[in-house]
Design a protein around this motif. Sequence first.
Motif, PDB file in Angstrom:
ATOM      1  N   LYS A 629       0.999  -1.136  -0.035  1.00 55.43           N
ATOM      2  CA  LYS A 629       0.009   0.047  -0.033  1.00 55.43           C
ATOM      3  C   LYS A 629       0.781   1.338   0.141  1.00 55.43           C
ATOM      4  CE  LYS A 629      -3.837  -2.133   2.655  1.00 55.43           C
ATOM      5  NZ  LYS A 629      -4.734  -1.953   3.608  1.00 55.43           N
ATOM      6  N   HIS A 630       0.308   2.341  -0.389  1.00 50.94           N
ATOM      7  CA  HIS A 630       0.932   3.678  -0.427  1.00 50.94           C
ATOM      8  C   HIS A 630      -0.230   4.599  -0.075  1.00 50.94           C
ATOM      9  CE1 HIS A 630      -0.647   5.093  -4.338  1.00 50.94           C
ATOM     10  NE2 HIS A 630      -0.382   3.653  -4.774  1.00 50.94           N
ATOM     11  N   TYR A 631       0.430   5.940  -0.131  1.00 51.89           N
ATOM     12  CA  TYR A 631      -0.308   7.152   0.471  1.00 51.89           C
ATOM     13  C   TYR A 631      -0.716   7.815  -0.645  1.00 51.89           C
ATOM     14  CZ  TYR A 631       0.997   6.181   5.373  1.00 51.89           C
ATOM     15  OH  TYR A 631       1.224   5.735   6.611  1.00 51.89           O
ATOM     16  N   GLY A 632      -1.738   8.886  -0.690  1.00 55.86           N
ATOM     17  CA  GLY A 632      -2.218   9.490  -1.726  1.00 55.86           C
ATOM     18  C   GLY A 632      -0.985  10.776  -2.008  1.00 55.86           C
ATOM     19  N   TYR A 633      -1.365  11.292  -3.192  1.00 59.25           N
ATOM     20  CA  TYR A 633      -0.493  12.455  -3.656  1.00 59.25           C
ATOM     21  C   TYR A 633      -1.083  12.981  -5.020  1.00 59.25           C
ATOM     22  CZ  TYR A 633       1.537   8.995  -6.737  1.00 59.25           C
ATOM     23  OH  TYR A 633       1.742   7.957  -7.747  1.00 59.25           O
ATOM     24  N   PRO A 644      -2.327  14.813   0.398  1.00 56.53           N
ATOM     25  CA  PRO A 644      -2.749  13.785   0.671  1.00 56.53           C
ATOM     26  C   PRO A 644      -1.904  12.904   1.452  1.00 56.53           C
ATOM     27  CG  PRO A 644      -3.216  14.373  -1.723  1.00 56.53           C
ATOM     28  CD  PRO A 644      -2.202  15.372  -1.194  1.00 56.53           C
ATOM     29  N   LEU A 645      -0.579  12.843   1.213  1.00 64.51           N
ATOM     30  CA  LEU A 645       0.373  11.993   1.832  1.00 64.51           C
ATOM     31  C   LEU A 645       0.566  12.299   3.342  1.00 64.51           C
ATOM     32  CD1 LEU A 645       4.057  11.525   0.737  1.00 64.51           C
ATOM     33  CD2 LEU A 645       3.177  11.364   3.184  1.00 64.51           C
ATOM     34  N   LYS A 665       4.570   2.244   4.025  1.00 62.71           N
ATOM     35  CA  LYS A 665       3.674   2.818   3.223  1.00 62.71           C
ATOM     36  C   LYS A 665       4.152   4.307   2.482  1.00 62.71           C
ATOM     37  CE  LYS A 665      -0.640   3.234   4.017  1.00 62.71           C
ATOM     38  NZ  LYS A 665      -2.005   3.552   4.551  1.00 62.71           N
ATOM     39  N   PHE A 666       5.107   5.087   3.317  1.00 60.69           N
ATOM     40  CA  PHE A 666       5.447   6.134   3.034  1.00 60.69           C
ATOM     41  C   PHE A 666       6.785   5.776   1.824  1.00 60.69           C
ATOM     42  CE2 PHE A 666       9.357   8.802   3.424  1.00 60.69           C
ATOM     43  CZ  PHE A 666       9.012  10.227   2.818  1.00 60.69           C
ATOM     44  N   HIS A 667       7.661   4.731   2.129  1.00 63.42           N
ATOM     45  CA  HIS A 667       8.692   4.684   1.148  1.00 63.42           C
ATOM     46  C   HIS A 667       7.882   4.307  -0.150  1.00 63.42           C
ATOM     47  CE1 HIS A 667      11.511   4.373   4.177  1.00 63.42           C
ATOM     48  NE2 HIS A 667      12.435   4.205   3.274  1.00 63.42           N
ATOM     49  N   ASP A 672       6.053   5.091  -5.891  1.00 67.02           N
ATOM     50  CA  ASP A 672       5.166   5.302  -6.703  1.00 67.02           C
ATOM     51  C   ASP A 672       4.846   6.601  -7.319  1.00 67.02           C
ATOM     52  OD1 ASP A 672       2.603   3.552  -7.369  1.00 67.02           O
ATOM     53  OD2 ASP A 672       1.778   5.450  -7.118  1.00 67.02           O
ATOM     54  N   ILE A 673       5.401   7.491  -6.684  1.00 64.92           N
ATOM     55  CA  ILE A 673       5.505   8.872  -7.283  1.00 64.92           C
ATOM     56  C   ILE A 673       6.320   8.997  -8.565  1.00 64.92           C
ATOM     57  CG2 ILE A 673       6.428  11.185  -6.972  1.00 64.92           C
ATOM     58  CD1 ILE A 673       5.416  11.102  -3.981  1.00 64.92           C
ATOM     59  N   ILE A 674       7.559   8.431  -8.206  1.00 66.00           N
ATOM     60  CA  ILE A 674       8.649   8.247  -9.245  1.00 66.00           C
ATOM     61  C   ILE A 674       8.140   7.579 -10.489  1.00 66.00           C
ATOM     62  CG2 ILE A 674      10.817   7.197  -9.898  1.00 66.00           C
ATOM     63  CD1 ILE A 674      11.595   7.858  -6.814  1.00 66.00           C
ATOM     64  N   ALA A 675       7.472   6.632 -10.371  1.00 69.34           N
ATOM     65  CA  ALA A 675       6.837   5.585 -11.527  1.00 69.34           C
ATOM     66  C   ALA A 675       5.669   6.484 -12.204  1.00 69.34           C
ATOM     67  CB  ALA A 675       6.223   4.509 -10.962  1.00 69.34           C
ATOM     68  N   ALA A 676       5.003   7.283 -11.308  1.00 67.87           N
ATOM     69  CA  ALA A 676       3.826   8.015 -12.145  1.00 67.87           C
ATOM     70  C   ALA A 676       4.481   9.238 -12.945  1.00 67.87           C
ATOM     71  CB  ALA A 676       3.017   8.390 -11.133  1.00 67.87           C
ATOM     72  N   ALA A 677       5.562   9.790 -12.275  1.00 67.19           N
ATOM     73  CA  ALA A 677       6.320  11.001 -12.853  1.00 67.19           C
ATOM     74  C   ALA A 677       6.954  10.206 -14.228  1.00 67.19           C
ATOM     75  CB  ALA A 677       7.139  11.796 -12.070  1.00 67.19           C
ATOM     76  N   ALA A 678       7.464   9.244 -14.186  1.00 69.10           N
ATOM     77  CA  ALA A 678       8.188   8.677 -15.089  1.00 69.10           C
ATOM     78  C   ALA A 678       7.186   8.391 -16.318  1.00 69.10           C
ATOM     79  CB  ALA A 678       8.974   7.397 -14.766  1.00 69.10           C
TER      80      ALA A 678
END
Length: 739
Positions: A629-633, A644-645, A665-667, A672-678
């Motif tokens: 799981k991860h937090y939102g952003y 959101p995070l 979850k933070f890690h 996930d941010i990196i993957a989305a931006a990529a």
Amino acid sequence: MKSVLIEVSGTVQGLGFRPFVYNLAVENSVSGFVRNTGDGVQIIVQGTKSAVDSFIKKLQKSEFDAKYSIKKIPCRQYNNFKILRSKKNEILSEFPHDLALCGECKKELFSENNRRCLHPFINCVKCGPRFSIIKKLPYDRKNTSMSEFVMCKECRQEYKDPSNRRFHAQPNSCRKCGPQLSLFSSGKKLISQKDKALSGAVKLLKKGKILAVKSIGGYHLCCDAFNEKAVRKLRERKLRPSKPFAIMSDLQTAESLCHISKYERAELLSSRAPIVLLKKRKSKKYESVFNALAPDNSSLGIMMPYAPLHHLLIKAMPALVMTSGNKSDEPICIDEKEAFGNLSQIADFFLTHNRKIENRLDDSIVRFLPDSCEKIMTRRSRGYVPAPVKTKIKKDIFAAGGDLKNNFCFIRKGNAYLSQFTGDLEENANLKFYDESINKMKSFLDINPKKAACDAHPGYHSSRYIESRFKNVNFVHHHYAHMASVMAEHDLNGNILGFIFDGSGYGEDGNIWGGEVILYSKKQFMRVAHFDYFRLPGGDICQKENWRTAVSLLHKYGLTDKLPGHLKKYKYKTIIKMSENEVNAPLTSSVGRVFDAVAALTGIKEISSFEAEAAVALETAAESCKISKHYGYNIKNGVINMKPLFTELLKDIEFSLPASHISAKFHNTIADIIAAAAKQGGRKYKTRKIVLGGGVFQNIYLLNAVIKKLLFFGFKIYYNRQIPMNDGGICLGQAYLEA
């Protein structure tokens, strides 16, 4: 008959290459010669076609890290095969790094019938001090600190015999003619010498005493790693309350303490013998030992004994703390004057010797991705320096590096010669060491570049140093240099998307960057996204007082009413006012500081006593919780918004979820941010090349998660492997951009 000219490039000088070639020539009955040149090594081989072909085949299969250029030449008369002297005044393109004790010398060290039995300075052409004892090039005995020791008859015969493995081993010596040990009290009183000094030192270590031990590149502060009282005493005296201590042990002890992969084992036992950060075993037996050596850390730094003196000590003691012999944040001590002056309040006794150290060297530090051969370098120094990094940079350049974890570099004929670790340049002692090292390296390489590059930060000591010495200076922004260091190492061109995350660096807009998404296209950098700016109340003090950053981020997103109770003991209202009034509260996009904030919010680490302590503790916590799981952003108009995070993270704290769960979850969120931006950037800028750079990616949990995500989406991933990801590697990027 066949005659060939073989030009050899690579790290081959000072490592026994010429005697190897000589013996290979004798074995294959060929004539000719071998000699060092300004570009490497030159070989002429002549004989029957089958003999020459056999020679070449075996040469190319040798263990040396070399490249061979072979061409036929006209035959001429050679009566035999010779090792010729280097051309006079020829500055060699390669000069050797220090090598850990080889197996043959170790066997002799403990062989009762050998004349070098228990000789603390045994070596041969395959091992021993090299760069640490060089005064100038070429690398001949007269140009090293061994020039003070006149070889005895037996050693001289070995040195002159091409069939002997000590042929031209410049530090060659024995018990009769080599350096000698001495044991002193902290009051400079001589206690004993030679064998008695060694046995006396062992007795003192077993009694829980702290010793300053002179090694190859400088002094270590040393105590029994299993004596928790001695370890705590060393911490108190060195003013190092929680920063991990590295230890030295034999392989069996290391395996009882830590999990060791085949790649980690190979690195531990290599001739470079760095500190390897290893995963601790879960063991009640060693729990208190681990807490004393490396608290709040899932890893333990271990190195094998690499000098013969170390082998003699480890034979008597299973594991020793071996930490740099210096005052906090100052250079490692290399002579008795420095050691007695700086370490007498820390060490009870001094085990020293009379071989001078010419070039100080801290131990190198590496780490491996889980179950992988992928090596991450944290500190590049002994064992790696001065071996060059091969690049396609065409101009001779000097690059100053940064002010933290400094390494500088010279580019000469496409080779990047990175310096040893010189530390943080805010300390005057380190700045002096920096200046001395630059002048020495310049002399070694016989180079006087007209161009220089440095960090664009106007207050950096390294930048001011370069400005005063060069007319032609290129000021490179910190995060562009991080990205360029990866590009230089991997020879990358075209559209490239970089994620450069660290603690701080001077940005193009004058703010403190540290969470940047950067596009390199058409030979230009463009920042295309970044983490949302927030304030650092008090500036640099936020690196230690993590709670300040936590309060600042919650204030930014209107969440201060959710501030966890354990942070209300601090003057959080003052921090809110500083942020609101923008008083001594610079803006930053630093991902490193976001890690600090999360560590404080979860109660894992509110105050740090050393750099990245909070991030390391947070990583350790995450490793114990396997969740996806991860937090939102959200990412909008190039800004990565973290509201959101933190909103969701505070709810998890409110519901008393374990800190390990929140950390994982933070890690996962950062990955996930990196993957989305990529994915966004990859489509928009038509690229599949991703660069990861900056000290944040030394976090193995994060790096591993990012790699898995990016590979799943079909990206090609590049990051520093031969040089540090942290600021120790930016000098290569500076040089690359200046060229």
